[in-house]
Design an enzyme around this catalytic site. Structure first.
Site, PDB file in Angstrom:
ATOM      1  N   SER A 268       4.751   2.515 -32.625  1.00 15.70           N
ATOM      2  CA  SER A 268       4.315   1.835 -30.906  1.00 15.70           C
ATOM      3  C   SER A 268       6.284   1.282 -31.264  1.00 15.70           C
ATOM      4  O   SER A 268       7.051   1.692 -30.807  1.00 15.70           O
ATOM      5  CB  SER A 268       3.524   1.210 -31.127  1.00 15.70           C
ATOM      6  OG  SER A 268       3.280   0.345 -29.968  1.00 15.70           O
TER       7      SER A 268
ATOM      8  N   ASP B 295       2.927   3.233 -24.496  1.00 14.38           N
ATOM      9  CA  ASP B 295       1.712   2.818 -24.088  1.00 14.38           C
ATOM     10  C   ASP B 295       0.923   1.422 -23.596  1.00 14.38           C
ATOM     11  O   ASP B 295       0.037   0.545 -23.291  1.00 14.38           O
ATOM     12  CB  ASP B 295       0.145   3.175 -25.274  1.00 14.38           C
ATOM     13  CG  ASP B 295       1.015   2.142 -26.623  1.00 14.38           C
ATOM     14  OD1 ASP B 295       2.256   1.607 -26.854  1.00 14.38           O
ATOM     15  OD2 ASP B 295       0.140   2.074 -27.638  1.00 14.38           O
TER      16      ASP B 295
END
Length: 631
Positions: free
Chosen positions: A217, A380
């Site tokens: 991430s 995301d």
């Protein structure tokens, strides 16, 4: 002098430490520990195989845990430097640390096995049991494969695999596919890097049993990770998460993990490369989530976008073009467009951080952009800056973005007569702004509140198929509309945010103006997140100590803040799963929520306040921050 009972108790505690640190291999120290009370020649014979002097250790009156840990670390390091199962580069890397007697680094690499948590793996790249490398990836993959085979047996389970722009991401993705192939499980492997929400979509589209995305991430460049999704497209939740963890922890011999040839698996069809077909189906679903059709005024909207060297570099410009925004009005930040796992232009590729926007805001100033977007490496999460009324740009918080989107979607659906209030729901996490609930209440729509982590929102969608899921939001810049995927999606969010900016501008307003109108109507919300990084073994201990001490905070330390209650989510609250989260609720409705991060070595404090004015809310928030500095 310790009594014999005390001696045995102390030893047993040391033995537990040894056993908990030795599940990567069948370590000699574990075998030696189990024989300590049997002094027969047969029992002592195995001790001769131990390279360091275990006999001296066993002859002590009691075990020194620090000494034992150093012995365990050294033994593990010697194995990694010598055993042929490891490649030459790995063995040399560890041997150099042994030769330089760098015990601090060796301890950090070997004091534990990299934990396969409820979402998968995440750790620093490098050789060692507490690092991300092909060997820890093989262990995770084989544990997941064994669990899938136990569920599906001969039913032909398949897995989707994606990867981001981080160092070794493609290598780890291929290694994952090789392990699955050796276990007879088919893999749909993306041909190049893709956003993690597209992986979630792919699992559902291909009706796969699970999915794996190699990503860390928005962590710093030295990290990578292994994120697991289940058949519904959502991140794994109980009981599957714990069952997978059990399978992973049961693997004690890495040399016994079967690994197939990548080329042979391609020929037999156990690995299938996918890409364009999934892209088209995924983008089509996102196009269907619009609230207002893009109108002819869109040419007046100027957009600056940076993928921060990550996976959004291709699909976000593409979805904006398909929505009707002219390519000439989409300004891409060239310095940050190329995928690069070193993230050379930012300190951390996190769109939550103000410094991350520095280059993009320079572009915005030059182009007089209406909106600036930044996405993290796996695309995301999305950060947003908008034009204010003083010819400048301000960064929105994740809470503000979530509230704006909730208002835009609910108002648009209501005006179109498409809002089924009695069956509709907006879902948020317990650390996300209460402003979203106020907006939902105004539209008679239920606002469901869940634990931190988008996996719980995805799980709620799965468990409530009869409900009309309108929107999901979390304060950490994650959003989802629609059920095509079960994870937060920055491609979708970019589409909706630009649509929203265009809609307001075509009516003589702006996102900034709408935010002020929302505050005027519902009250001014002020949220602040404080994150403290605590790395390594000592950091982990300190986080545990802080969480334990907070449970018994004396009222006098909180001064005149008038605390109403302390909620310990480990006790289970409002039907939510037990979790290591503490919530301090005050008489004026203010809240402070404290929890360890599930993905980084951090402890996080969320300060959440509502006031009659901006000044009042900010003042109260600062009071809470100051009070908790004393704890």
């Amino acid at each position: 002098m310790l009594s014999s009972v005390a001696l045995k108790d102390d030893f047993m505690n040391s033995r537990k430490l040894a056993m908990s640190s030795c599940n990567f291999f069948s370590s000699p120290i574990c075998a030696a520990s189990s024989l300590v009370f049997d002094k027969s020649p047969a029992a002592l014979a195995p001790l001769a195989r131990i390279e360091y002097n275990t006999l001296n250790l066993l002859e002590c009156q009691y075990f020194d845990k620090e000494v034992l840990m150093k012995k365990l670390v050294y033994n593990r390091a010697k194995q990694w430097a010598a055993l042929p199962v490891f490649d030459d580069e790995t063995r040399l890397e560890i041997q150099s640390l042994i030769d330089s007697a760098d015990m601090n680094e060796l301890t950090d690499r070997f004091y534990r096995q990299l934990e396969f948590g409820t979402g998968g793996l995440r750790g620093v790249l490098g050789a060692g049991t507490n690092r991300m490398n092909i060997y820890t990836v093989r262990i995770a993959s084989y544990g997941l494969a064994r669990y899938l085979l136990s569920l599906y047996k001969d039913m032909g389970a398949a897995v989707c695999i994606a990867f981001d722009s981080r160092r070794n991401s493609e290598l780890f993705a291929r290694e994952t596919a090789r392990v699955f192939a050796a276990s007879g499980i088919k893999s749909y492997l993306f041909d190049a890097l893709r956003p993690v929400p597209e992986l979630s979509f792919c699992v559902r589209y291909k009706r796969a049993a699970a999915g794996v995305c190699i990503t860390a991430s928005h962590n710093p460049p030295e990290y990578n990770g292994y994120k697991v999704f289940f058949g519904d497209g959502g991140q794994v939740v109980p009981p599957h998460d714990l069952n997978i963890i059990t399978e992973v922890n049961n693997i004690t011999d890495i040399s016994g993990i079967p690994v197939a040839s990548f080329e042979a698996a391609l020929e037999t069809g156990l690995i299938e490369i996918v890409g364009h077909e999934i892209d088209e189906a995924y983008l089509s679903e996102i196009m269907g989530q619009s609230v207002h059709p893009v109108n002819q005024n869109n040419h007046s909207i100027t957009i600056v976008y940076t993928p921060l060297h990550g996976t959004g570099y291709r699909l976000i410009p593409e979805i904006l073009k398909r929505k009707g925004f002219p390519a000439s009005n989409i300004c891409l930040v060239e310095e940050q467009l190329r995928p690069d796992g070193n993230f050379p232009t930012v300190q951390v590729p996190n769109p939550e951080e103000r410094d991350t926007f520095a280059i993009a805001l320079q572009y915005a100033s030059r182009t007089n952009a209406d909106i600036v977007l930044a996405t993290d490496p796996d695309c995301d999460r999305i950060g947003v800056a908008v034009k204010d009324n003083n010819a400048g740009h301000i960064l929105l918080t994740g809470n503000q973005i979530g509230a704006l989107l909730t208002d835009y979607i609910l108002t648009g659906l209501s005006e179109a007569g498409k809002l089924k209030s009695s069956n509709s729901a907006v879902v948020k996490t317990i650390v996300t702004t209460g402003l979203i609930k106020d907006i939902c209440d105004a539209h008679s729509v239920e606002c469901v509140e869940l634990l931190t982590g988008f996996k719980y929102i995805g799980h709620w969608i799965k468990n409530n198929p009869g409900r009309d899921f309108i929107f999901g939001a979390e304060e950490s810049y994650g959003y989802l509309r629609g059920t095509y995927a079960r994870d937060k999606d920055a491609v979708l969010a970019a589409s909706l945010i630009c649509e929203m900016a265009s809609y307001y501008k075509s009516r003589g307003s702006s996102i900034y103006d709408r935010l002020q109108q929302i505050y005027t109507k519902y009250g001014y919300y002020c949220e602040f997140l404080s994150s403290i990084t605590m790395k390594g073994q000592e950091g982990q201990k300190k986080i545990i100590s802080i969480m334990n001490s907070l449970k018994t905070v004396p009222q006098k330390l909180l001064g005149s803040l008038k605390i109403q209650e302390i909620k310990d989510y480990k006790d289970g609250i409002a039907g939510l799963p037990r979790s290591n989260v503490l919530s301090f609720v005050f008489h004026d409705g203010s809240k402070v929520v404290v929890r360890p991060s599930g993905t980084e070595p951090k402890i996080k404090c969320y300060f959440m306040v509502k006031g009659a004015s901006q000044e009042a809310a900010e003042k109260r928030n600062k009071e809470l921050q100051e009070a908790f500095k004393l704890i």
